[in-house]
Design an enzyme around this catalytic site. Structure first.
Site, mmCIF file in Angstrom:
data_model
loop_
_atom_site.group_PDB
_atom_site.id
_atom_site.type_symbol
_atom_site.label_atom_id
_atom_site.label_comp_id
_atom_site.label_asym_id
_atom_site.label_seq_id
_atom_site.Cartn_x
_atom_site.Cartn_y
_atom_site.Cartn_z
ATOM 1 N N LYS A 14 8.427 -12.820 41.181
ATOM 2 C CA LYS A 14 9.759 -12.725 40.560
ATOM 3 C C LYS A 14 9.707 -12.035 39.195
ATOM 4 C CE LYS A 14 10.694 -17.174 40.491
ATOM 5 N NZ LYS A 14 9.485 -17.725 41.132
ATOM 6 N N ARG A 89 17.500 -23.448 39.614
ATOM 7 C CA ARG A 89 16.427 -23.971 40.463
ATOM 8 C C ARG A 89 16.792 -25.318 41.058
ATOM 9 N NH1 ARG A 89 11.804 -21.235 37.310
ATOM 10 N NH2 ARG A 89 9.947 -21.797 38.423
ATOM 11 N N ARG A 128 -3.683 -14.833 38.452
ATOM 12 C CA ARG A 128 -2.871 -14.852 37.245
ATOM 13 C C ARG A 128 -3.445 -15.850 36.243
ATOM 14 N NH1 ARG A 128 3.383 -16.140 37.971
ATOM 15 N NH2 ARG A 128 2.747 -18.309 37.991
ATOM 16 N N ARG A 134 -2.264 -19.163 31.839
ATOM 17 C CA ARG A 134 -1.155 -20.125 31.820
ATOM 18 C C ARG A 134 -1.680 -21.524 32.100
ATOM 19 N NH1 ARG A 134 4.312 -18.146 34.832
ATOM 20 N NH2 ARG A 134 4.362 -20.388 35.207
ATOM 21 N N ARG A 145 3.893 -27.661 41.783
ATOM 22 C CA ARG A 145 5.001 -26.717 41.605
ATOM 23 C C ARG A 145 5.528 -26.235 42.950
ATOM 24 N NH1 ARG A 145 2.143 -22.550 38.264
ATOM 25 N NH2 ARG A 145 4.031 -21.318 38.322
#
Ligand code: AMP
Length: 193
Positions: A14, A89, A128, A134, A145
């Site tokens: 996204k 969301r 990532r 992160r 998640r």
């Protein structure tokens, strides 16, 4: 001029597509995840509150998130459209966004769902985690998640589908190919860059 949102599981791409589409359409990309991360980094009161939820892979409470987006959408740069990345969301957020837009006499034009196989998503997020560091990209948090997404966010697909404004696009493949697919689907709905 388009008011749109991108929805899809974590790791579907996204954020990457949001940047490219916002350039192509000349509209601001509004990522609630980026806004929360900036607040965490700057240790603002919102950041301090949001961090504990984010670190566990849980959603930040609707009241905080809705207020943040309502404020952002009141800025002048949103008058000519916007791209929401990662908001709404939850069903409560859908309702809040509808209200904010209705108060302006506006509504969402199109919702782009980026689909991605969970196995591929997990692999992408591992990469990532290495490159971006992160704190919510660890395996345990990621699993949470994904399950929060299925429970809280997947139902939104039906809501927007019922309104006839949903397009689903395969999020797997080269970045430019995915952008091309999104552009094609949007153009079939009358929205061209
Ligand atoms: P993202 O960068 O979109 O994956 O978001 C990272 C994290 O920020 C999420 O796991 C949530 O903790 C929080 N977050 C981002 N957007 C929202 C939202 N619309 N509602 C609640 N929490 C959010």
């Amino acid at each position: 001029m388009v008011r749109m949102l991108l929805v899809g599981p974590p790791g579907a791409g996204k954020g990457t597509q949001a940047v490219l589409l916002s350039e192509a359409f000349g509209i601001p990309a509004i990522s609630t995840g980026d806004i929360f991360r900036a607040n965490v980094r700057d240790e603002t009161p919102l950041g301090v509150e949001a961090k504990s939820f984010m670190d566990r892979g849980e959603y930040v409470p609707d009241s905080l998130t809705n207020a943040l987006v309502a404020d952002r959408l009141s800025h002048a740069d949103c008058e000519r459209g916007f791209l929401l990345d990662g908001y709404p969301r939850t069903l409560d957020q859908v309702r809040a966004l509808d209200e904010v837009l209705a108060a302006q006499g506006n509504h969402l034009d199109i919702v782009v769902e980026l689909t991605a196989d969970p196995e591929i998503v997990i692999e992408r997020i591992r990469l990532r985690a290495n490159s971006q560091g992160r704190t919510d990209d660890t395996d345990d948090v990621l699993r949470n998640r994904l399950s929060v997404y299925t429970r809280e966010t997947a139902p939104l697909i039906d809501v927007y589908g019922g309104r006839g404004i949903l397009v689903s696009v395969d999020g797997i493949g080269a970045i430019d190919d995915v952008t091309g697919r999104i552009m094609e689907s949007m153009s079939a709905h009358g929205f061209s860059a």
